[in-house]
Design an enzyme around this catalytic site. Structure first.
Site, short mmCIF file in Angstrom:
data_model
loop_
_atom_site.label_atom_id
_atom_site.label_comp_id
_atom_site.label_asym_id
_atom_site.label_seq_id
_atom_site.Cartn_x
_atom_site.Cartn_y
_atom_site.Cartn_z
N ASN A 1 -12.65 -0.76 10.89
CA ASN A 1 -13.56 0.69 11.24
C ASN A 1 -13.56 1.35 9.54
OD1 ASN A 1 -14.30 3.43 11.69
ND2 ASN A 1 -12.30 3.97 12.76
N TRP A 2 -14.80 1.29 9.23
CA TRP A 2 -14.92 1.71 7.74
C TRP A 2 -14.93 3.31 7.67
CZ3 TRP A 2 -19.48 -2.04 5.74
CH2 TRP A 2 -19.11 -3.21 5.80
N LYS A 3 -14.98 3.96 8.75
CA LYS A 3 -14.92 5.44 8.81
C LYS A 3 -15.86 5.88 7.97
CE LYS A 3 -10.18 5.45 10.17
NZ LYS A 3 -8.96 6.01 10.18
N HIS B 1 -11.61 8.04 19.45
CA HIS B 1 -10.70 7.70 18.37
C HIS B 1 -10.18 9.25 17.95
CE1 HIS B 1 -9.21 7.22 14.04
NE2 HIS B 1 -9.54 6.05 14.40
N GLU C 1 -9.48 10.81 15.35
CA GLU C 1 -10.23 11.79 14.59
C GLU C 1 -11.09 12.33 15.17
OE1 GLU C 1 -11.06 8.52 11.66
OE2 GLU C 1 -8.88 8.47 11.05
N GLU D 1 -3.40 3.19 19.36
CA GLU D 1 -3.51 4.12 18.11
C GLU D 1 -2.34 5.20 17.93
OE1 GLU D 1 -6.69 2.44 15.61
OE2 GLU D 1 -7.35 4.26 16.24
N GLY E 1 -3.60 5.84 8.92
CA GLY E 1 -3.95 6.20 7.52
C GLY E 1 -2.56 6.97 6.88
N SER F 1 -2.33 1.79 10.16
CA SER F 1 -1.66 1.43 9.04
C SER F 1 -1.45 -0.28 9.26
CB SER F 1 -0.36 1.99 8.45
OG SER F 1 -0.67 3.47 8.37
N GLY G 1 -8.25 0.20 9.79
CA GLY G 1 -8.94 1.59 9.15
C GLY G 1 -8.93 1.06 7.44
N GLY G 2 -8.19 1.68 6.72
CA GLY G 2 -8.01 1.81 5.24
C GLY G 2 -8.29 0.21 4.66
P1 PGA Z 1 -5.69 3.00 9.25
O1 PGA Z 1 -6.69 3.45 10.45
O2 PGA Z 1 -5.59 1.49 9.44
O3 PGA Z 1 -6.17 3.45 8.00
O4 PGA Z 1 -4.32 3.72 9.48
C1 PGA Z 1 -6.84 2.76 11.76
C2 PGA Z 1 -7.77 3.49 12.69
O5 PGA Z 1 -8.07 4.70 12.35
O6 PGA Z 1 -8.23 2.80 13.47
#
Ligand code: PGA
Length: 243
Positions: A11-13, A94, A96, A162, A168, A200, A221-222
């Site tokens: 997930n590149w956000k 998600h 977010e 998650e 993050g 993470s 994510g990251g």
């Molecule tokens: P993260 O994000 O790997 O940066 O913790 C995971 C996600 O939001 O799916």
């Protein structure tokens, strides 16, 4: 079991620009040598160009969101119809989206239905906040998210567990805690779905999750923004799962 084939989803956000997005997609395509499923989720404006870059590779494409209507006066939203020909997956629910855009289980439910109606596979995210966990309500929260988001839906979709406090933060859940939550998710759903862990994840800690038979991969994510790191996660997962 094809529906439980290991999946690493990136997930590149809301990151990168077009040039960097195409470079990253190209590097992932070049470096990919393992036979597990890999999907990337670039921001909307990059989807069509990224699709071109990864063509001829097994990498799947997904969107980070969709709206729950086909068309109309919904300024700024993206319809599933606009992306269904190039996206196999969509991330829904998600944390977010829940936190910053006030999406509740009811809205997520409408989006999941819409995705399925158009043949896009949802990856439904669920997970508790730190205060829920501290108050001993983690499983209660997960259960109500699952029941609300999947109301009247019995399709076999992919779930991502998650925990919000692990996203993050650089502090992933412990493998055994993720396992416990994912076993609970399987119990609540009562059907054999694919379940990922997210929060993470990196190439050094991925094995602590995918070593369990119940955990089918990860939503990253990251670490999905660096090709070497992302490919490392894919490679480690393939090794551990025996692919
Ligand atoms: P993260 O994000 O790997 O940066 O913790 C995971 C996600 O939001 O799916």
């Amino acid at each position: 079991m094809e529906h439980r084939r290991p999946l690493i989803a990136g997930n590149w956000k809301m990151n990168l620009n077009l040039e960097r997005a195409l470079k990253l997609a190209g590097e992932i395509k070049e470096g990919l040598s393992d036979d597990i499923e890999v999907a990337i989720f670039p921001p909307f404006p990059f989807l069509f160009e990224v699709k071109r870059v990864i063509s001829g590779s097994p990498i799947k494409l997904g969107a980070q969101n969709i709206y729950h209507e086909d068309e109309g006066a919904f300024t700024g939203e993206v319809s599933p119809i606009m992306i269904k020909d190039i996206c196999e997956y969509v991330i829904l629910g998600h944390s977010e989206r829940r936190l910053y855009f006030k999406e509740d289980d009811n809205m997520v439910n409408r989006k999941v239905r819409k995705a399925l109606e158009h043949g896009i596979k949802p990856i439904l995210c669920v997970g508790e906040r730190l205060e829920d966990r501290k108050e001993g309500r983690a499983f209660e929260v997960i259960k109500s998210q699952l029941e609300g988001s999947l109301r009247d839906i019995d399709a076999s979709i992919t779930i991502a567990y998650e925990p919000v406090w692990a996203i993050g933060t650089g502090v992933p859940a412990r493998g055994e805690d993720a396992l416990e939550a994912i076993k609970f998710i399987r119990e609540v759903l009562g059907r054999d779905v694919r379940v990922l862990y997210g929060g993470s994840v990196n190439k050094d800690n991925i094995a602590q999750f995918v070593r369990y038979e119940e955990i089918d991969g990860a939503l990253v994510g990251g670490a999905s923004l660096r090709s070497e790191e992302f490919l490392g996660i894919v490679r480690r997962t393939a090794e551990v799962k025996g692919f």
